[in-house]
Scaffold this motif. Sequence first.
Motif, mmCIF file in Angstrom:
data_model
loop_
_atom_site.group_PDB
_atom_site.id
_atom_site.type_symbol
_atom_site.label_atom_id
_atom_site.label_comp_id
_atom_site.label_asym_id
_atom_site.label_seq_id
_atom_site.Cartn_x
_atom_site.Cartn_y
_atom_site.Cartn_z
ATOM 1 N N ILE A 51 21.816 55.031 42.513
ATOM 2 C CA ILE A 51 22.129 53.903 41.587
ATOM 3 C C ILE A 51 23.531 53.129 42.280
ATOM 4 C CG2 ILE A 51 23.302 53.178 39.551
ATOM 5 C CD1 ILE A 51 21.485 56.582 39.772
ATOM 6 N N ASN A 52 23.364 51.734 42.642
ATOM 7 C CA ASN A 52 24.667 51.161 42.959
ATOM 8 C C ASN A 52 25.333 50.997 41.636
ATOM 9 O OD1 ASN A 52 24.306 50.467 45.734
ATOM 10 N ND2 ASN A 52 22.155 49.400 45.213
ATOM 11 N N LEU A 53 26.586 51.581 41.661
ATOM 12 C CA LEU A 53 27.520 51.325 40.466
ATOM 13 C C LEU A 53 28.596 50.373 40.699
ATOM 14 C CD1 LEU A 53 28.337 52.593 37.754
ATOM 15 C CD2 LEU A 53 29.608 54.257 39.087
ATOM 16 N N ILE A 54 28.833 49.849 39.742
ATOM 17 C CA ILE A 54 30.053 48.703 39.648
ATOM 18 C C ILE A 54 30.909 49.528 38.506
ATOM 19 C CG2 ILE A 54 30.892 46.543 39.637
ATOM 20 C CD1 ILE A 54 28.924 46.664 41.917
ATOM 21 N N ALA A 55 32.168 49.746 38.807
ATOM 22 C CA ALA A 55 33.011 50.329 38.341
ATOM 23 C C ALA A 55 34.376 49.755 38.414
ATOM 24 C CB ALA A 55 32.950 51.858 38.243
ATOM 25 N N ARG A 56 35.411 50.128 37.422
ATOM 26 C CA ARG A 56 36.540 49.741 37.508
ATOM 27 C C ARG A 56 37.627 50.704 38.138
ATOM 28 N NH1 ARG A 56 38.774 45.685 35.751
ATOM 29 N NH2 ARG A 56 37.039 44.830 34.757
ATOM 30 N N THR A 57 38.290 50.262 39.007
ATOM 31 C CA THR A 57 39.502 51.193 39.905
ATOM 32 C C THR A 57 40.579 50.316 39.709
ATOM 33 O OG1 THR A 57 38.730 50.054 41.906
ATOM 34 C CG2 THR A 57 37.925 52.287 41.512
#
Length: 380
Positions: free
Chosen positions: A164-170
């Motif tokens: 899964i290509n995941l987009i998350a906040r960092t």
Amino acid sequence: MFHLTSEQEMIRLMAGDFAKRELEPFAGKRDEEEIFPADVIKKMGQLGLMGMMVPAGYGGSGAGTVSYSLALQEIAYACASTAVTMSVTNLSCEPLLKFGNEEQKRKYLEPLASGEMLGAFAITEPDAGSDPGSIKTRAEDMGDYYLVNGTKTFITNGGYADLINLIARTGSKKGNRGLSAFIVEKGFPGFSVGKKEKKMGLRASNTVELIFDDCRIPKENLLGREGQGFKVAMTALDSGRIGIASQSLGIARACLDEAVKYANARRQFGRTISSFQAIQWMVADMATQIEAARLLTLSAANRKDLGLAFTKEASMAKLFASELANRAAYKALQIHGGYGYMTEYKVERLYRDARVTSIYEGSSEVQRIVIARDVLGSSG
Ligand code: CAA
């Protein structure tokens, strides 16, 4: 006319032949019983249909975007559910190709392209659809790994995906600038699949919620740099939109063919209904707009293959082709009259399948934002 090379024509014929044999006869049943086409996807991987834009050096077929669009149109013509499954796996190769390091490319591209692994792309959240800048899923830097918490929703392929290509906040930056991209393997601790959606159309495709509950992602699975997540997502979606335009075209062509078949056979007032001008005009509009959508889509794909900017063109193709798929489905069903409303006629499935094409991978409204900004320039 858009001139196809002999290789592109060969790929189109191969995909069409495959779709006719392996998809068309079972598409109705798969839709009705929500059967995910796992077996077919494996075969499509073996035929090189799952990593069509991945170079041969990384295990792909390196066929290019025009060939990809042509193949996807053929698959969608027979089964739109399988088409979106194919499209999203091809889409999940794109960020790896553009932003992955050598090790990531070597590890993941070949299994994705061969169909051994299925890919998914996880951007959307319950409160972040058109606006990925409001993503809440958070990846906390813990030294040698990231600890991820949050929920993704409406994820195509999610229940079957190996990667899964995941987009998350960092970090602490707000909005689009605070997002990062990660490669998640389905076996990572803290990752699980949530509820499966029951949908109006594309019922043989898999759409689920993904849950990250203290999910540990190794540091080396950061894709690109921290803060680059929005760019990664947009770059992938540019290609993804060519995919959805192609899927829409396949659906629209199927609508036209079903409408023609029915109009030539159905008799009312002592003659076939295709002899009435009202029906002829609907068919003429459909055929003309399909040709226009085909040219827009192949032109966007060609620009990508030539290494030219194609963001605006991909949005134009997606906007036009997806709205056309909806119009064509409406008209094809109208031509079928009451029969079209019955599930035993294929056009009923096409009508339901068409609906989401102007919503996912950027709604028509989002495509218009992208196009208008480009046309108007910085003053827009
Ligand atoms: N390629 C590369 N970079 C891009 C880009 C692109 N296509 N578009 C924008 N960017 C960059 C910009 O250059 C800008 O960079 P800087 O900050 O360095 O200047 C940055 O990204 C921010 O750009 P914007 O100001 O344009 O961003 P925005 O917040 O105004 O958003 C938007 C624009 C077009 C509305 C965008 O948010 C968008 O496309 N939203 C829709 C999201 C979407 O399509 N979701 C679908 C989910 S996936 C799915 O549906 C898959 C499925 O299951 C089938």
